[in-house]
Structures are given as structure tokens and as C-alpha cells.
Design an enzyme around this catalytic site. Sequence first.
Site, PDB file in Angstrom:
ATOM      1  N   ASN A  19      -5.011 -12.671  25.318  1.00 54.38           N
ATOM      2  CA  ASN A  19      -6.085 -12.341  26.253  1.00 54.38           C
ATOM      3  C   ASN A  19      -7.303 -13.170  25.850  1.00 54.38           C
ATOM      4  O   ASN A  19      -7.685 -13.155  24.685  1.00 54.38           O
ATOM      5  CB  ASN A  19      -6.398 -10.844  26.168  1.00 54.38           C
ATOM      6  CG  ASN A  19      -7.655 -10.471  26.920  1.00 54.38           C
ATOM      7  OD1 ASN A  19      -8.017 -11.127  27.905  1.00 54.38           O
ATOM      8  ND2 ASN A  19      -8.319  -9.422  26.459  1.00 54.38           N
ATOM      9  N   GLY A  20      -7.914 -13.889  26.831  1.00 53.94           N
ATOM     10  CA  GLY A  20      -9.112 -14.676  26.516  1.00 53.94           C
ATOM     11  C   GLY A  20      -8.909 -16.138  26.871  1.00 53.94           C
ATOM     12  O   GLY A  20      -8.044 -16.482  27.683  1.00 53.94           O
ATOM     13  N   HIS A  51     -37.875 -13.781  58.047  1.00 52.57           N
ATOM     14  CA  HIS A  51     -37.845 -15.105  57.409  1.00 52.57           C
ATOM     15  C   HIS A  51     -36.433 -15.694  57.414  1.00 52.57           C
ATOM     16  O   HIS A  51     -36.085 -16.474  56.540  1.00 52.57           O
ATOM     17  CB  HIS A  51     -38.392 -15.002  55.985  1.00 52.57           C
ATOM     18  CG  HIS A  51     -39.804 -14.491  55.949  1.00 52.57           C
ATOM     19  ND1 HIS A  51     -40.866 -15.205  56.432  1.00 52.57           N
ATOM     20  CD2 HIS A  51     -40.309 -13.302  55.527  1.00 52.57           C
ATOM     21  CE1 HIS A  51     -41.971 -14.494  56.307  1.00 52.57           C
ATOM     22  NE2 HIS A  51     -41.657 -13.328  55.761  1.00 52.57           N
ATOM     23  N   LYS A  59     -11.815  -6.323  36.306  1.00 55.30           N
ATOM     24  CA  LYS A  59     -12.798  -5.315  35.924  1.00 55.30           C
ATOM     25  C   LYS A  59     -13.627  -5.762  34.730  1.00 55.30           C
ATOM     26  O   LYS A  59     -14.819  -5.535  34.659  1.00 55.30           O
ATOM     27  CB  LYS A  59     -12.070  -4.013  35.593  1.00 55.30           C
ATOM     28  CG  LYS A  59     -12.980  -2.897  35.164  1.00 55.30           C
ATOM     29  CD  LYS A  59     -12.958  -1.773  36.162  1.00 55.30           C
ATOM     30  CE  LYS A  59     -14.063  -0.792  35.991  1.00 55.30           C
ATOM     31  NZ  LYS A  59     -14.984  -0.796  37.129  1.00 55.30           N
ATOM     32  N   TRP A  81      -4.557 -12.099  34.157  1.00 56.64           N
ATOM     33  CA  TRP A  81      -5.578 -12.536  35.128  1.00 56.64           C
ATOM     34  C   TRP A  81      -5.805 -14.004  34.818  1.00 56.64           C
ATOM     35  O   TRP A  81      -6.368 -14.349  33.781  1.00 56.64           O
ATOM     36  CB  TRP A  81      -6.854 -11.722  34.944  1.00 56.64           C
ATOM     37  CG  TRP A  81      -7.885 -11.985  35.984  1.00 56.64           C
ATOM     38  CD1 TRP A  81      -7.937 -11.438  37.237  1.00 56.64           C
ATOM     39  CD2 TRP A  81      -9.016 -12.850  35.881  1.00 56.64           C
ATOM     40  NE1 TRP A  81      -9.037 -11.916  37.903  1.00 56.64           N
ATOM     41  CE2 TRP A  81      -9.724 -12.783  37.110  1.00 56.64           C
ATOM     42  CE3 TRP A  81      -9.516 -13.687  34.886  1.00 56.64           C
ATOM     43  CZ2 TRP A  81     -10.882 -13.500  37.349  1.00 56.64           C
ATOM     44  CZ3 TRP A  81     -10.673 -14.405  35.130  1.00 56.64           C
ATOM     45  CH2 TRP A  81     -11.348 -14.303  36.357  1.00 56.64           C
ATOM     46  N   ARG A 110      -7.190  -4.816  34.371  1.00 54.49           N
ATOM     47  CA  ARG A 110      -7.748  -5.978  33.666  1.00 54.49           C
ATOM     48  C   ARG A 110      -7.222  -7.298  34.222  1.00 54.49           C
ATOM     49  O   ARG A 110      -7.774  -8.361  33.945  1.00 54.49           O
ATOM     50  CB  ARG A 110      -7.387  -5.905  32.177  1.00 54.49           C
ATOM     51  CG  ARG A 110      -7.933  -4.700  31.468  1.00 54.49           C
ATOM     52  CD  ARG A 110      -7.489  -4.716  30.024  1.00 54.49           C
ATOM     53  NE  ARG A 110      -8.111  -5.798  29.308  1.00 54.49           N
ATOM     54  CZ  ARG A 110      -9.249  -5.706  28.636  1.00 54.49           C
ATOM     55  NH1 ARG A 110      -9.871  -4.565  28.581  1.00 54.49           N
ATOM     56  NH2 ARG A 110      -9.740  -6.741  28.015  1.00 54.49           N
ATOM     57  N   GLU A 149     -16.567  -7.195  47.969  1.00 58.40           N
ATOM     58  CA  GLU A 149     -15.510  -7.046  46.960  1.00 58.40           C
ATOM     59  C   GLU A 149     -14.246  -6.434  47.557  1.00 58.40           C
ATOM     60  O   GLU A 149     -13.145  -6.836  47.222  1.00 58.40           O
ATOM     61  CB  GLU A 149     -15.969  -6.083  45.848  1.00 58.40           C
ATOM     62  CG  GLU A 149     -16.933  -6.645  44.838  1.00 58.40           C
ATOM     63  CD  GLU A 149     -17.364  -5.574  43.836  1.00 58.40           C
ATOM     64  OE1 GLU A 149     -17.143  -5.768  42.642  1.00 58.40           O
ATOM     65  OE2 GLU A 149     -17.920  -4.531  44.242  1.00 58.40           O
ATOM     66  N   GLU A 193     -26.307  -3.805  46.434  1.00 56.15           N
ATOM     67  CA  GLU A 193     -25.090  -3.196  45.894  1.00 56.15           C
ATOM     68  C   GLU A 193     -24.130  -2.811  47.034  1.00 56.15           C
ATOM     69  O   GLU A 193     -22.921  -2.997  46.923  1.00 56.15           O
ATOM     70  CB  GLU A 193     -25.459  -1.974  45.032  1.00 56.15           C
ATOM     71  CG  GLU A 193     -24.307  -1.078  44.607  1.00 56.15           C
ATOM     72  CD  GLU A 193     -23.245  -1.752  43.750  1.00 56.15           C
ATOM     73  OE1 GLU A 193     -23.426  -2.910  43.351  1.00 56.15           O
ATOM     74  OE2 GLU A 193     -22.200  -1.108  43.513  1.00 56.15           O
ATOM     75  N   CYS A 203      -7.132 -10.203  30.509  1.00 56.66           N
ATOM     76  CA  CYS A 203      -5.747  -9.774  30.623  1.00 56.66           C
ATOM     77  C   CYS A 203      -5.569  -8.502  29.804  1.00 56.66           C
ATOM     78  O   CYS A 203      -6.417  -8.144  29.002  1.00 56.66           O
ATOM     79  CB  CYS A 203      -4.807 -10.838  30.067  1.00 56.66           C
ATOM     80  SG  CYS A 203      -5.117 -12.460  30.757  1.00 56.66           S
ATOM     81  N   LYS A 227     -20.330  -4.264  47.468  1.00 56.74           N
ATOM     82  CA  LYS A 227     -19.136  -3.413  47.566  1.00 56.74           C
ATOM     83  C   LYS A 227     -18.263  -3.847  48.740  1.00 56.74           C
ATOM     84  O   LYS A 227     -17.043  -3.918  48.627  1.00 56.74           O
ATOM     85  CB  LYS A 227     -19.537  -1.936  47.757  1.00 56.74           C
ATOM     86  CG  LYS A 227     -19.953  -1.233  46.499  1.00 56.74           C
ATOM     87  CD  LYS A 227     -18.755  -0.915  45.620  1.00 56.74           C
ATOM     88  CE  LYS A 227     -19.096  -0.880  44.157  1.00 56.74           C
ATOM     89  NZ  LYS A 227     -19.474  -2.147  43.519  1.00 56.74           N
TER      90      LYS A 227
HETATM   91  C1  G6P Z   1     -16.940  -7.455  37.188  1.00 53.99           C
HETATM   92  C2  G6P Z   1     -16.598  -6.164  37.898  1.00 53.99           C
HETATM   93  C3  G6P Z   1     -17.854  -5.528  38.479  1.00 53.99           C
HETATM   94  C4  G6P Z   1     -18.901  -5.348  37.388  1.00 53.99           C
HETATM   95  C5  G6P Z   1     -19.193  -6.662  36.642  1.00 53.99           C
HETATM   96  C6  G6P Z   1     -20.038  -6.436  35.391  1.00 53.99           C
HETATM   97  O1  G6P Z   1     -17.358  -8.402  38.117  1.00 53.99           O
HETATM   98  O2  G6P Z   1     -15.663  -6.396  38.928  1.00 53.99           O
HETATM   99  O3  G6P Z   1     -17.540  -4.261  39.049  1.00 53.99           O
HETATM  100  O4  G6P Z   1     -20.081  -4.871  37.958  1.00 53.99           O
HETATM  101  O5  G6P Z   1     -17.968  -7.256  36.211  1.00 53.99           O
HETATM  102  O6  G6P Z   1     -19.283  -5.682  34.491  1.00 53.99           O
HETATM  103  P1  G6P Z   1     -19.868  -4.810  33.317  1.00 53.99           P
HETATM  104  O7  G6P Z   1     -18.657  -4.238  32.637  1.00 53.99           O
HETATM  105  O8  G6P Z   1     -20.629  -5.739  32.421  1.00 53.99           O
HETATM  106  O9  G6P Z   1     -20.746  -3.768  33.909  1.00 53.99           O
END
Ligand code: G6P
Length: 627
Positions: free
Chosen positions: A98-99, A523, A622, A74, A27, A507, A500, A2, A504
Site C-alpha cells: 500500500n502506498g 459576477h 476514502k 486503488w 480504501r 462525488e 460541501e 489500498c 457531495k
Molecule cells: C478523500 C475523501 C473525502 C475526504 C478527503 C479528506 O478525498 O474521499 O471524503 O474529505 O479525502 O480526507 P480526510 O481523511 O483527511 O478528512
Amino acid sequence: MCGIVGYSGSGSPKQVILEGLKTLEYRGYDSAGVAILDGNHFKRVRAEGKLNILQEKLNQENFSGKIGIGHTRWATHGKPSERNAHPHCVKGISIVHNGIIENYADLREELKASGSEFHSDTDSELVAHLISAEVDLGHCLFESVLKILPKLEGAFSILAVSADQPDEMVAFKNGPPLIIGQANDAIIVASDVQAIIKHTKEVIYLNDFEVAHLKGSDFKLFDREGKVVAKKFVHIDWSPEQVEKQGYPHYMLKEIFEQPRAVASAIDPHIDLNEHKVFLNRLGFGRSVEELDKLDLAQDYQNTVQQLKKVERIFIVACGTSYYAGMVGKYVIEKLSRIPVEVDIASEFRYRDIVIPENSMFITISQSGETADTLAALRMVKAMRVPSLSICNVKRSTIDREADGHMYMNAGAEIGVASTKAFVCTLSLLNLLALSLAKAKETIDEASEQKWVRELLSSPSQMETVLAYDKFFAKASDTLKKYRGFLYMGRGVNYPIALEGALKLKELAYMHAEGYASGEMKHGPLALIDESMCIVMLAPSDDLYEKTVSNLEEAKARGGEVISIGSGENQKLRDVSKHYLSLPNASWFVNPILEVIPLQLLAYHVADALGHDVDQPRNLAKSVTVE
Ligand code: G6P
């Protein structure tokens, strides 16, 4: 996870808090709220949903006081709703948190047994109850916080205010970051510098179990015993413009376009531009992050070389996009330096009975530097006395502070939840690290070092040309969004990029997408292919190219629509693909940095065409500071 902001000063708390929360919305964004002094009480306004809903509510509110706290949430305990939104208030006490309070169930039961009534489903509310109980016993707000601190287990950063001491605020933490900025006539406390830098660039990072006692526009720091702690301000060099959209419709698109500049900033400190050699600068092994700016560079470099010479095995640990960057790092480091590398997902690594041989080096990759699992893995290996290196974007974040050595992505603020520029910066740093390890192990000569450095130096301008595919995907997205699913494929160093690319799309577009090593097609995944499936094939010119083309033919024969991505003009790929995208000619060393850009643009435009919130995809955050 948060975002929290507190303000005390001569300006308008409502405005500063709202502006601050706006910069922290990445956040968490399922509900938000403020408690601001008005007369002799704290008036609370909360709203479910994004911050603009709270903002509309606040338009009708006026506050006479000069102090307040705010929160953007969040959800972890209790679903997103106004009832669960912060601040939580008990009698005259209001808090934002937060936490996660891990022992919340026990504490809640104890409080209920002694007559407390709860008005939310959160773990956070009990903090207000605990403080309020201490105030009832005659303690002031600051003393009450010191009393309850030992009772809290888990991760928390908390701001608390009390109607009985209306010019005071207390901030304390264990885990998630909390930063204090002091402007001329105000104090701002926030979970991230982005909420502060508009007002001041001089900040203090609270350490775990430090308590900040703010009064008016002044403050003092204490340890958990209540002893005064002396600390110096740190200068932040991010400009406020860096956190604005600069004319792009979304932060993510802005950040995709910033990638060439970001990679240039990442590699710049580590390259000798006269000799085209790599020079890992200011890793500061064994030094605190505060000492990095004052290092004797030559001495520090020698120290780094000594550290790298000893390394016989490497463990890279990360989450999400950072994990995929680590996978690319494995290919590059092993190829150049011949040092075996293991790559692990942090949440797996920390709970496995890990065997770490002598002379190993542990590398964490984290954009935020706060990811809970990555941090836990780092702490675990530190306890085993394994030397650690952090690759991080946020300087002085927890992971950065706790690691022995430090490399910085220098990507600038990344606001889009889906990571883009931090990823390419990490790839470029891993390239430099691989070269440095290879030098230390004498597995490359000077001429090849210079060749690789030159390639890396060309990558930002090559990236600029790849960005031109923005227009292609903006147009193609209406067709692409209709596919049933996407299969991304690649071999070798391109395989993690396939993963990756698929991440993307998941997400952002909420579509089914999988990344596969092309050699694995027969396979299982071949069974998925028909004309409703889009295949994205990474086939740049490298020593696996011919094999990749065979895999592409196999997929094509099953009716899949193909987008292929290769190097330079390539008639063969053009013939077998619905769309062929050509990248500038480069080698396996730099191809991953180039080929991920079209995949980011694909995900961005498909998600946008589907009407999704690209910067803040559903259910994600994030900075994942909880397990
Ligand atoms: C979250 C974000 C991702 C990120 C991951 C790891 O899931 O949405 O975009 O890759 O955390 O985050 P970090 O800050 O450790 O790279």
C-alpha cells in the site's frame, strides 16, 4: 490507499483475509488478490474489479496452508487489471503493498539491467524483486527485508511471505498504517483496525521503519537496524457492529442517520452538563497519544487554556470535505474569539512560501488522519516549531500521533467514501474550540458561553428532525436527476456548506454542481441559469438572510428551479421556491450542522436513482495516503 491483510494461525486464511478485505474495500476497489500457502508454495488468485469477483474465483480454490496475504487495490501506477493486482510474486517471494515507491523508476531500471523481468506496470512489483535478489544471496526473508528497507523511498506498508519459510511473514512500513492484532491462535496484520477487531481488540501500531517478524501465531518487532523493539498492545473500543450496515441499503445512508449520535459523542467529553460550559478535555498538548488516557485532567485543562491564550493567529489546513469544515471554522472562530484565521487546502499550503507569524496555532482536520498532503503540511509547520492541533476521527492515526494537541470526532467508523458524519462532528468540535478560544481571549461572557453550549446540545435532536427529509429526497430524486446542473448558494457560514453540498453531488452523482457565495452570482454564475438548472439556496434566518433572499429572487427571475432551505415556517421562501425545506429554528452557530443534512440526502438519493455505487464512487478513495 489500498487495503492489505495478512493472516497466520490455525484458522482458514482464505476466510479471514476475505472478510478483512471486505472491511477495507473502502480504501480501494479496482482489483484484489490473495496469495495463500498451499503445500510448499503460495497459490496466488487475483481478479480485476471489486472484491466479490475475487471471492467467486476463490470459491473454487482450496488451500492447505495456514498463512496468507491479501490486497484490495486503488491504482496509482499501472491501470486496474489482473496483471497489476497484488500480490506480486517473484520466485518464492510474494508481497502486497500500500502506498507509492517514489524512486521506483530508478530501482526498476537497475533491476532490469541485472536481468529481472517485470510482469506488471506497478511500482510495487520491484519490492518482490529486491527481496528475491537478497534471498538469492543466501539471506532469510527477515534479513532480506532489513537489507532492502534503506533502498525504498516514498510511502509504503508491505507484507511479504516466502515459500522457503512457509510459516513466516514480514511486515514493514513507512507512512501508511499497518496494525498487528494477536488473537488466541492467530496473528492478523492489516491496514486498518476494522479488518482486525472481529478477532481481537488488542493491537499494535507499527511505527515507520519498524519491521514485524511473524512466525506461526507469534511475532517480534525490530527497528531498521534489526534491534528488538518492545511495545505494548493498545485496546480498540470499536465494536464490530459499528462497521456493519445495520439494515440500511448503503453505509452512507446509515452514516447520515448516525449523525445526531455522532455529534453527541463528539461534544460529550468537552461539555460540563451541569453548568453548560465548555471544557476542552484531554487535548494533551505536548503529550504523546499514549499518554492521553492517563492525564491529570485539571492540569491538562490548565495547560490547554494557557496554549489557547497565547494564540494570535490560526491556520487551518485540510483536504476535501474536511477543508470545507475548516472554512466554517474560520467564520465561527473569528466571530467569537476575534482571532484571525486562514484556511488552506493542504496541497496548496505545503508548496507555498508560507509566512507564519509568532504565536500562531496550526490546526489539521482529517477524518482518516492519514491524508498525505495534510500530513505533509503538519510536518512542515512542526519543523517551524508552530504548535499544532489535530482534529481527527481515527485515534492514533499518523496525523493524530504527530500533532501536539488532539481533538477527536468520535464519529465511529465511517465507511462511505463521501464523508458525512465526520463532517458534522468536526463542525461541532470547531464550535467548541471557538468558544474555548473566546473564553481564553475574554471575548464572550459566561452567559453567552452557556447560551451557545445549550444550542449545541440541542443540535442532535434538531438533526433527528431534519433526517425526515430522507423521504422527500427519495421521492424527488427521479425529477432531480434530470437537471443539467446544480448551483448551491449561501452566504457567510452557509457558504462553505454550499461548497460541501456541491462536492457531495459531484462525488456521488457525477453531475455538474457548483457551490457559490450568493453575493458572487452576478459576477458570472447568473449566466448559467435557465430552467434546466437547479438552484439550492441556503437561506436560514441569520443577519444575512435578507441579502440571501434578494440573490434568490435574481436567480428565480432567470428561470432557475429553486430548492430553498430556511429556518422554521417561511411563506416568503415557500412562494419563490419549487420546494421549501424548513429547518428547526437555530442560530448561525448551529445552522451549518443542520443544513448540510438535506444536501447529503439530496446527493445520496440522486446518485442512487442514477444507479451509482453510493458507497464507493468511481475514481475516489476514502483515505488518500498519496499526493
Ligand atoms: C478523500 C475523501 C473525502 C475526504 C478527503 C479528506 O478525498 O474521499 O471524503 O474529505 O479525502 O480526507 P480526510 O481523511 O483527511 O478528512
